[in-house]
Design a protein around this motif. Structure first.
Motif, PDB file in Angstrom:
ATOM      1  N   ALA A  87       0.834  -1.208   0.000  1.00  4.67           N
ATOM      2  CA  ALA A  87       0.000   0.000   0.000  1.00  4.67           C
ATOM      3  C   ALA A  87       0.868   1.257   0.000  1.00  4.67           C
ATOM      4  O   ALA A  87       0.575   2.227  -0.717  1.00  4.67           O
ATOM      5  N   LEU A  88       1.949   1.244   0.779  1.00 11.50           N
ATOM      6  CA  LEU A  88       2.846   2.396   0.837  1.00 11.50           C
ATOM      7  C   LEU A  88       3.533   2.623  -0.512  1.00 11.50           C
ATOM      8  O   LEU A  88       3.639   3.773  -0.984  1.00 11.50           O
ATOM      9  N   ALA A  89       3.992   1.541  -1.150  1.00  7.97           N
ATOM     10  CA  ALA A  89       4.655   1.670  -2.451  1.00  7.97           C
ATOM     11  C   ALA A  89       3.706   2.251  -3.495  1.00  7.97           C
ATOM     12  O   ALA A  89       4.077   3.147  -4.274  1.00  7.97           O
ATOM     13  N   LEU A  90       2.481   1.759  -3.515  1.00  8.48           N
ATOM     14  CA  LEU A  90       1.511   2.267  -4.485  1.00  8.48           C
ATOM     15  C   LEU A  90       1.081   3.692  -4.162  1.00  8.48           C
ATOM     16  O   LEU A  90       0.861   4.507  -5.065  1.00  8.48           O
ATOM     17  N   GLY A  91       0.966   4.010  -2.878  1.00  7.22           N
ATOM     18  CA  GLY A  91       0.650   5.383  -2.495  1.00  7.22           C
ATOM     19  C   GLY A  91       1.730   6.359  -2.931  1.00  7.22           C
ATOM     20  O   GLY A  91       1.439   7.481  -3.393  1.00  7.22           O
ATOM     21  N   THR A  92       2.998   5.936  -2.803  1.00  6.42           N
ATOM     22  CA  THR A  92       4.112   6.765  -3.269  1.00  6.42           C
ATOM     23  C   THR A  92       4.038   6.972  -4.775  1.00  6.42           C
ATOM     24  O   THR A  92       4.263   8.083  -5.282  1.00  6.42           O
ATOM     25  N   LEU A  93       3.724   5.891  -5.501  1.00  4.13           N
ATOM     26  CA  LEU A  93       3.587   5.999  -6.956  1.00  4.13           C
ATOM     27  C   LEU A  93       2.491   6.996  -7.313  1.00  4.13           C
ATOM     28  O   LEU A  93       2.664   7.827  -8.226  1.00  4.13           O
ATOM     29  N   CYS A  94       1.375   6.951  -6.606  1.00  6.80           N
ATOM     30  CA  CYS A  94       0.287   7.915  -6.858  1.00  6.80           C
ATOM     31  C   CYS A  94       0.766   9.350  -6.671  1.00  6.80           C
ATOM     32  O   CYS A  94       0.461  10.230  -7.488  1.00  6.80           O
ATOM     33  N   LEU A 102       6.970  11.401 -12.690  1.00  2.64           N
ATOM     34  CA  LEU A 102       7.128   9.970 -12.925  1.00  2.64           C
ATOM     35  C   LEU A 102       8.150   9.689 -14.023  1.00  2.64           C
ATOM     36  O   LEU A 102       8.204  10.381 -15.043  1.00  2.64           O
ATOM     37  N   THR A 103       8.959   8.637 -13.807  1.00  2.47           N
ATOM     38  CA  THR A 103       9.895   8.141 -14.813  1.00  2.47           C
ATOM     39  C   THR A 103       9.743   6.628 -14.921  1.00  2.47           C
ATOM     40  O   THR A 103       9.237   5.971 -14.003  1.00  2.47           O
ATOM     41  N   VAL A 104      10.203   6.070 -16.021  1.00  2.00           N
ATOM     42  CA  VAL A 104      10.120   4.623 -16.212  1.00  2.00           C
ATOM     43  C   VAL A 104      10.908   3.875 -15.138  1.00  2.00           C
ATOM     44  O   VAL A 104      10.410   2.894 -14.567  1.00  2.00           O
ATOM     45  N   PRO A 105      12.164   4.272 -14.809  1.00  2.72           N
ATOM     46  CA  PRO A 105      12.882   3.554 -13.745  1.00  2.72           C
ATOM     47  C   PRO A 105      12.128   3.530 -12.420  1.00  2.72           C
ATOM     48  O   PRO A 105      12.179   2.525 -11.696  1.00  2.72           O
ATOM     49  N   PRO A 172      -5.938   4.212 -10.546  1.00  2.00           N
ATOM     50  CA  PRO A 172      -5.893   2.754 -10.366  1.00  2.00           C
ATOM     51  C   PRO A 172      -4.945   2.327  -9.254  1.00  2.00           C
ATOM     52  O   PRO A 172      -5.234   1.389  -8.509  1.00  2.00           O
ATOM     53  N   PHE A 173      -3.829   3.035  -9.125  1.00  2.00           N
ATOM     54  CA  PHE A 173      -2.833   2.641  -8.138  1.00  2.00           C
ATOM     55  C   PHE A 173      -3.246   3.067  -6.731  1.00  2.00           C
ATOM     56  O   PHE A 173      -2.945   2.375  -5.750  1.00  2.00           O
ATOM     57  N   GLY A 174      -3.962   4.178  -6.633  1.00  2.00           N
ATOM     58  CA  GLY A 174      -4.535   4.556  -5.350  1.00  2.00           C
ATOM     59  C   GLY A 174      -5.603   3.561  -4.916  1.00  2.00           C
ATOM     60  O   GLY A 174      -5.701   3.207  -3.733  1.00  2.00           O
ATOM     61  N   PHE A 175      -6.402   3.114  -5.879  1.00  2.00           N
ATOM     62  CA  PHE A 175      -7.419   2.104  -5.590  1.00  2.00           C
ATOM     63  C   PHE A 175      -6.765   0.824  -5.075  1.00  2.00           C
ATOM     64  O   PHE A 175      -7.207   0.235  -4.082  1.00  2.00           O
ATOM     65  N   ASP A 176      -5.701   0.384  -5.737  1.00  2.00           N
ATOM     66  CA  ASP A 176      -5.011  -0.836  -5.326  1.00  2.00           C
ATOM     67  C   ASP A 176      -4.404  -0.672  -3.932  1.00  2.00           C
ATOM     68  O   ASP A 176      -4.443  -1.591  -3.104  1.00  2.00           O
ATOM     69  N   ALA A 177      -3.836   0.501  -3.654  1.00  2.00           N
ATOM     70  CA  ALA A 177      -3.278   0.758  -2.326  1.00  2.00           C
ATOM     71  C   ALA A 177      -4.355   0.596  -1.255  1.00  2.00           C
ATOM     72  O   ALA A 177      -4.123  -0.001  -0.190  1.00  2.00           O
ATOM     73  N   LEU A 178      -5.553   1.102  -1.539  1.00  2.00           N
ATOM     74  CA  LEU A 178      -6.652   0.993  -0.584  1.00  2.00           C
ATOM     75  C   LEU A 178      -7.047  -0.464  -0.365  1.00  2.00           C
ATOM     76  O   LEU A 178      -7.343  -0.874   0.772  1.00  2.00           O
ATOM     77  N   THR A 179      -7.054  -1.266  -1.428  1.00  2.00           N
ATOM     78  CA  THR A 179      -7.416  -2.683  -1.260  1.00  2.00           C
ATOM     79  C   THR A 179      -6.417  -3.398  -0.363  1.00  2.00           C
ATOM     80  O   THR A 179      -6.809  -4.285   0.419  1.00  2.00           O
ATOM     81  N   PHE A 180      -5.148  -3.034  -0.434  1.00  2.86           N
ATOM     82  CA  PHE A 180      -4.149  -3.674   0.432  1.00  2.86           C
ATOM     83  C   PHE A 180      -4.339  -3.268   1.893  1.00  2.86           C
ATOM     84  O   PHE A 180      -4.105  -4.069   2.803  1.00  2.86           O
ATOM     85  N   VAL A 181      -4.733  -2.027   2.123  1.00  5.09           N
ATOM     86  CA  VAL A 181      -5.015  -1.591   3.496  1.00  5.09           C
ATOM     87  C   VAL A 181      -6.202  -2.371   4.055  1.00  5.09           C
ATOM     88  O   VAL A 181      -6.167  -2.848   5.207  1.00  5.09           O
ATOM     89  N   VAL A 182      -7.260  -2.527   3.265  1.00  8.88           N
ATOM     90  CA  VAL A 182      -8.437  -3.283   3.695  1.00  8.88           C
ATOM     91  C   VAL A 182      -8.062  -4.741   3.961  1.00  8.88           C
ATOM     92  O   VAL A 182      -8.468  -5.338   4.977  1.00  8.88           O
ATOM     93  N   ALA A 183      -7.283  -5.328   3.049  1.00 10.98           N
ATOM     94  CA  ALA A 183      -6.869  -6.722   3.227  1.00 10.98           C
ATOM     95  C   ALA A 183      -6.038  -6.891   4.493  1.00 10.98           C
ATOM     96  O   ALA A 183      -6.204  -7.868   5.238  1.00 10.98           O
TER      97      ALA A 183
END
Length: 410
Positions: A87-94, A102-105, A172-183
């Motif tokens: 969740a933290l990694a995806l939140g950072t990406l958001c 944002l960059t490809v690396p 989409p990535f914020g949504f995924d981060a939220l699903t990991f918090v719920v899980a």
């Protein structure tokens, strides 16, 4: 019947099952939106494919290490921890997307972290299940978990991920981060479970890993299944690495037709989760595993021969059904055959063979098709899987004794 079955599986399984369903939708959203995100930064196919590799590579590098830690640590807390890391990694990406930096690396780094966490979470979840449900109910529990993967990850998440990306690249990535918090919250609400093995002196990480690999290798049936699927994934991914070109050149399908063809595979997977328990109870594990390898060979043979889209779709439905039935049987068998303190390491060693075969097949498939023609990978796969079936035939005869049918149909 389903209400009684769910009650027997227990409240803790309900939380684990719900957590799996929620995170599977999030995973599917990211799998759909990830390539779109990289494609918005670069139209270089190598860079786009690199995002997929970044998430697969940790399985080759770390799966054995992850399995060792799964057997050393509290599996429930481990799942909670890695879900919060994801969740933290995806939140950072958001945040980076929103900032326009944002960059490809950076995408590669985030996806590599997600893949690394996945090696821990998936192994821990599979190893945790026998502590949550009774042995005779494992088949039904595994069937339900695979059904949520098929419905959530393969059906619901794909269009959702594409739509969310059109609204906002970060969404989409914020949504995924939220699903990991719920899980994570759901799994943390499970009752504390005993450690797989009592804490004590360890022979070291390398010795722990070696013990798990030895246990897999010395168990003839598990070894046969692992090698069969390692080769099977090598052949499948080698053939399907060029499937989009096969659909266009061999079947004459448009992009929409190609998508519908993939849906046929997912539909078969859903059918497999709905029928796995009944098929297992009626025919037994040995017959289904042997038939599964025959279906693998037949699928490649039919795809090599046909030029009709409906024939290709029909065989993909059959293959998708087999894949889910095979998965339910093999996971349940492994959970029953391996002591709890070794289950994480044996599961990770099995996964390493699976993923290594898939990765190598993906690398070689395009080379073979380029050199020998678009159907060549399918011909090679059909012949190879017939050889695998012949070699595995006798060892698979032990499956019924070691994996009696499920007490409750899945």
């Amino acid at each position: 019947m389903r209400a009684r079955t769910s009650a027997r599986l227990g409240a803790d399984f309900g939380k684990l099952w719900t957590a799996s369903a929620v995170s599977n939708v999030g995973d599917g959203v990211t799998l759909t939106a990830g390539p779109l995100l990289v494609a918005s930064l670069s139209d270089d196919p190598v860079l786009v494919a690199g995002a997929v590799l970044a998430q697969q590579l940790p399985w080759v590098l770390f799966s054995l290490v992850s399995g060792a830690y799964v057997d050393r640590l509290d599996r429930r807390r481990l799942i909670v921890g890695v879900n919060l890391v994801r969740a933290l990694a995806l939140g950072t990406l958001c945040a980076v997307i929103a900032a326009g930096a944002l960059t490809v690396p950076l995408v590669y780094v985030v996806f590599f972290l997600l893949g690394t966490a996945e090696t821990v979470a998936d192994t821990a979840s599979a190893a945790l299940l026998p502590a949550v449900v009774a042995p005779e109910l494992l088949a039904g529990a595994n069937t339900r978990l695979m059904a949520t993967f098929t419905v959530g990850n393969q059906f619901a998440a794909k269009p959702l991920g594409g739509w969310l990306f059109t609204v906002s690249a970060a969404l989409p990535f914020g949504f995924d981060a939220l699903t990991f918090v719920v899980a994570a919250a759901l799994v943390s609400a499970m009752r504390p479970l005993p450690l797989a093995a009592p804490p004590g002196p360890s022979g070291g990480l390398r010795a722990d890993i070696a013990e798990g690999v030895r246990r897999l290798w010395r168990h003839r049936l598990l070894r046969t299944l692992a090698l069969s699927m390692g080769v099977g994934n090598l052949m499948f991914c080698g053939a399907f690495a060029v499937f989009v070109l096969y659909a266009r050149q061999r079947l004459g399908l448009s992009e929409v037709g190609y998508g519908l063809l993939l849906t046929a595979f997912a539909a078969g997977g859903l059918l497999g989760t709905l029928t796995a328990g009944r098929l297992w109870s009626r025919f037994g594990a040995t017959a289904l595993l042997r038939a599964g390898l025959l279906i693998e060979a037949a699928t490649h043979l039919v795809l090599a021969l046909t030029t009709r889209p409906w024939v290709a779709a029909a065989i993909l439905v059959v293959f998708g059904t087999h894949a889910m039935v095979w998965g339910v049987i093999v996971v349940t068998l492994r959970q029953r055959a391996v002591p709890g303190g070794l289950l994480g390491r044996v599961t990770s060693a099995y996964a390493l063979l699976d993923v290594s075969g898939a990765a190598l097949g993906s690398l070689l498939g395009g080379v073979v098709a380029h050199a020998l023609g678009i159907t060549a990978p399918f011909w090679i796969a059909a012949g190879t899987m017939l050889v695998v079936l012949a070699v595995a035939w006798r060892p698979l005869g032990r499956a019924d004794a070691q994996a009696p049918g499920p007490a409750v149909a899945g």
